[in-house]
Design a protein around this motif. Structure first.
Motif, PDB file in Angstrom:
ATOM      1  N   UNK A   1       0.845  -1.191   0.000  1.00  0.00           N
ATOM      2  CA  UNK A   1       0.000   0.000   0.000  1.00  0.00           C
ATOM      3  C   UNK A   1       0.879   1.239   0.000  1.00  0.00           C
ATOM      4  N   UNK A   2       0.378   2.290  -0.637  1.00  0.00           N
ATOM      5  CA  UNK A   2       1.062   3.575  -0.615  1.00  0.00           C
ATOM      6  C   UNK A   2       0.737   4.326   0.661  1.00  0.00           C
ATOM      7  N   UNK A   3       1.325   5.500   0.794  1.00  0.00           N
ATOM      8  CA  UNK A   3       1.194   6.288   2.019  1.00  0.00           C
ATOM      9  C   UNK A   3      -0.245   6.709   2.301  1.00  0.00           C
ATOM     10  N   UNK A   4      -1.053   6.892   1.255  1.00  0.00           N
ATOM     11  CA  UNK A   4      -2.421   7.383   1.453  1.00  0.00           C
ATOM     12  C   UNK A   4      -3.395   6.285   1.855  1.00  0.00           C
ATOM     13  N   UNK A   5      -3.030   5.026   1.641  1.00  0.00           N
ATOM     14  CA  UNK A   5      -3.938   3.912   1.914  1.00  0.00           C
ATOM     15  C   UNK A   5      -3.651   3.318   3.283  1.00  0.00           C
ATOM     16  N   UNK A   6      -4.718   2.954   3.994  1.00  0.00           N
ATOM     17  CA  UNK A   6      -4.598   2.429   5.357  1.00  0.00           C
ATOM     18  C   UNK A   6      -5.112   0.993   5.418  1.00  0.00           C
ATOM     19  N   UNK A   7      -4.236   0.020   5.709  1.00  0.00           N
ATOM     20  CA  UNK A   7      -4.725  -1.349   5.906  1.00  0.00           C
ATOM     21  C   UNK A   7      -5.611  -1.413   7.153  1.00  0.00           C
ATOM     22  N   UNK A   8      -6.787  -2.014   7.021  1.00  0.00           N
ATOM     23  CA  UNK A   8      -7.721  -2.148   8.140  1.00  0.00           C
ATOM     24  C   UNK A   8      -7.704  -3.547   8.726  1.00  0.00           C
ATOM     25  N   UNK A   9      -7.236  -4.523   7.945  1.00  0.00           N
ATOM     26  CA  UNK A   9      -7.208  -5.911   8.406  1.00  0.00           C
ATOM     27  C   UNK A   9      -6.136  -6.667   7.643  1.00  0.00           C
ATOM     28  N   UNK A  10      -5.540  -7.640   8.332  1.00  0.00           N
ATOM     29  CA  UNK A  10      -4.590  -8.524   7.662  1.00  0.00           C
ATOM     30  C   UNK A  10      -4.982  -9.966   7.926  1.00  0.00           C
ATOM     31  N   UNK A  11      -4.580 -10.828   7.014  1.00  0.00           N
ATOM     32  CA  UNK A  11      -4.750 -12.264   7.196  1.00  0.00           C
ATOM     33  C   UNK A  11      -3.529 -12.938   6.594  1.00  0.00           C
ATOM     34  N   UNK A  12      -2.933 -13.851   7.334  1.00  0.00           N
ATOM     35  CA  UNK A  12      -1.762 -14.578   6.849  1.00  0.00           C
ATOM     36  C   UNK A  12      -0.648 -13.624   6.409  1.00  0.00           C
ATOM     37  N   UNK A  13      -0.557 -12.489   7.124  1.00  0.00           N
ATOM     38  CA  UNK A  13       0.527 -11.541   6.855  1.00  0.00           C
ATOM     39  C   UNK A  13       0.280 -10.555   5.731  1.00  0.00           C
ATOM     40  N   UNK A  14      -0.886 -10.598   5.124  1.00  0.00           N
ATOM     41  CA  UNK A  14      -1.185  -9.699   4.001  1.00  0.00           C
ATOM     42  C   UNK A  14      -2.416  -8.850   4.307  1.00  0.00           C
ATOM     43  N   UNK A  15      -2.421  -7.570   3.915  1.00  0.00           N
ATOM     44  CA  UNK A  15      -3.634  -6.770   4.073  1.00  0.00           C
ATOM     45  C   UNK A  15      -4.789  -7.359   3.256  1.00  0.00           C
ATOM     46  N   UNK A  16      -5.952  -7.470   3.898  1.00  0.00           N
ATOM     47  CA  UNK A  16      -7.143  -7.976   3.208  1.00  0.00           C
ATOM     48  C   UNK A  16      -8.320  -7.001   3.310  1.00  0.00           C
ATOM     49  N   UNK A  17      -8.104  -5.860   3.965  1.00  0.00           N
ATOM     50  CA  UNK A  17      -9.080  -4.769   3.981  1.00  0.00           C
ATOM     51  C   UNK A  17      -8.276  -3.476   4.020  1.00  0.00           C
ATOM     52  N   UNK A  18      -8.650  -2.554   3.136  1.00  0.00           N
ATOM     53  CA  UNK A  18      -7.900  -1.304   2.983  1.00  0.00           C
ATOM     54  C   UNK A  18      -8.894  -0.163   2.807  1.00  0.00           C
ATOM     55  N   UNK A  19      -8.545   0.985   3.383  1.00  0.00           N
ATOM     56  CA  UNK A  19      -9.348   2.196   3.176  1.00  0.00           C
ATOM     57  C   UNK A  19      -8.436   3.329   2.741  1.00  0.00           C
ATOM     58  N   UNK A  20      -8.913   4.080   1.787  1.00  0.00           N
ATOM     59  CA  UNK A  20      -8.233   5.322   1.402  1.00  0.00           C
ATOM     60  C   UNK A  20      -9.299   6.387   1.215  1.00  0.00           C
ATOM     61  N   UNK A  21      -9.411   7.278   2.190  1.00  0.00           N
ATOM     62  CA  UNK A  21     -10.416   8.337   2.104  1.00  0.00           C
ATOM     63  C   UNK A  21     -11.811   7.763   2.013  1.00  0.00           C
ATOM     64  N   UNK A  22     -12.480   8.009   0.894  1.00  0.00           N
ATOM     65  CA  UNK A  22     -13.862   7.554   0.696  1.00  0.00           C
ATOM     66  C   UNK A  22     -13.961   6.189   0.030  1.00  0.00           C
ATOM     67  N   UNK A  23     -12.823   5.518  -0.104  1.00  0.00           N
ATOM     68  CA  UNK A  23     -12.794   4.213  -0.772  1.00  0.00           C
ATOM     69  C   UNK A  23     -12.455   3.117   0.225  1.00  0.00           C
ATOM     70  N   UNK A  24     -13.159   1.991   0.100  1.00  0.00           N
ATOM     71  CA  UNK A  24     -13.006   0.851   0.993  1.00  0.00           C
ATOM     72  C   UNK A  24     -12.923  -0.406   0.134  1.00  0.00           C
ATOM     73  N   UNK A  25     -12.064  -1.345   0.520  1.00  0.00           N
ATOM     74  CA  UNK A  25     -11.959  -2.597  -0.240  1.00  0.00           C
ATOM     75  C   UNK A  25     -11.643  -3.740   0.707  1.00  0.00           C
ATOM     76  N   UNK A  26     -12.271  -4.899   0.444  1.00  0.00           N
ATOM     77  CA  UNK A  26     -11.964  -6.112   1.196  1.00  0.00           C
ATOM     78  C   UNK A  26     -11.692  -7.239   0.212  1.00  0.00           C
ATOM     79  N   UNK A  27     -10.739  -8.114   0.581  1.00  0.00           N
ATOM     80  CA  UNK A  27     -10.438  -9.290  -0.243  1.00  0.00           C
ATOM     81  C   UNK A  27     -11.509 -10.353  -0.058  1.00  0.00           C
ATOM     82  N   UNK A  28     -12.255 -10.256   1.030  1.00  0.00           N
ATOM     83  CA  UNK A  28     -13.270 -11.259   1.375  1.00  0.00           C
ATOM     84  C   UNK A  28     -14.673 -10.732   1.066  1.00  0.00           C
TER      85      UNK A  28
END
Length: 196
Positions: free
Chosen positions: A147-174
């Motif tokens: 992730x770049x500086x503007x993106x914030x990992x919200x959750x990790x699983x098995x050592x990898x981010x699986x939920x990320x937020x950047x401002x008004x954008x949200x993403x989950x691998x699950x």
């Protein structure tokens, strides 16, 4: 407080489940297939499915550029699984001709957790979601390589981010929409309400 109108990109994937989860989270949810429908919503969910297919269909339906314009113009968006790939600025291993909407400064790896028969469920602690871990359904799921500086990992699983937020954008691998737990959709609905 008026329920926000949130669209679900209805080109391919688990559209019905996201519509139901958004309604349970207090939003008015509608399918979006055309640019004029996209123009009416205050936020958008990009569902799981097959990211290459979603990319090609968005292009065929004349939606890719309007999607980019709305997302980069500040419309809140949430992507699950393939939707996470669509919101990534870069795919580590794209298929030929595969494009993304972009918006989250992250690099994702498609099918990182394995093929269909290696799908699994896991409890995931998601920052900003209260009430304990969220049940996560991982189906041919991506993970975030970096992730770049503007993106914030919200959750990790098995050592990898699986939920990320950047401002008004949200993403989950699950796929929270497949679990009956609507807290991630409630978080996104609150993000849309905060924009006004």
């Amino acid at each position: 407080m008026t329920a926000p109108l949130i669209g679900v990109l209805a080109l391919q994937g688990d559209v019905r489940e996201h519509l139901a989860a958004l309604a349970a989270a207090g939003a008015r949810a509608v399918p979006v297939r055309r640019p004029e429908e996209l123009a009416e919503v205050s936020g958008l969910v990009i569902p799981g499915g097959e990211s290459t297919t979603i990319s090609k269909l968005a292009t065929a339906f004349g939606l890719l550029e309007p999607l980019r314009a709305r997302v980069h113009g500040g419309m809140p968006a949430y992507g699950s699984c393939a939707g996470m790939i669509m919101l990534a600025d870069k795919i580590l291993d794209p298929r030929s001709g595969q494009e993304t909407i972009g918006g989250i400064d992250m690099i994702v790896r498609r099918n990182a957790f394995g093929r269909q028969n290696e799908s699994f469920e896991a409890e995931v602690e998601v920052a900003g979601v209260t009430g304990g871990p969220v049940p996560g359904v991982f189906i041919r799921a991506p993970w975030v390589e970096s992730v770049g500086a503007a993106a914030e990992p919200l959750a990790t699983y098995d050592g990898h981010p699986v939920a990320v937020r950047q401002g008004r954008l949200l993403a989950t691998a699950f796929h929270p929409e497949l679990t009956g737990d609507h807290r991630v959709h409630r978080l996104f609905t609150e993000m849309v309400l905060a924009v006004g």
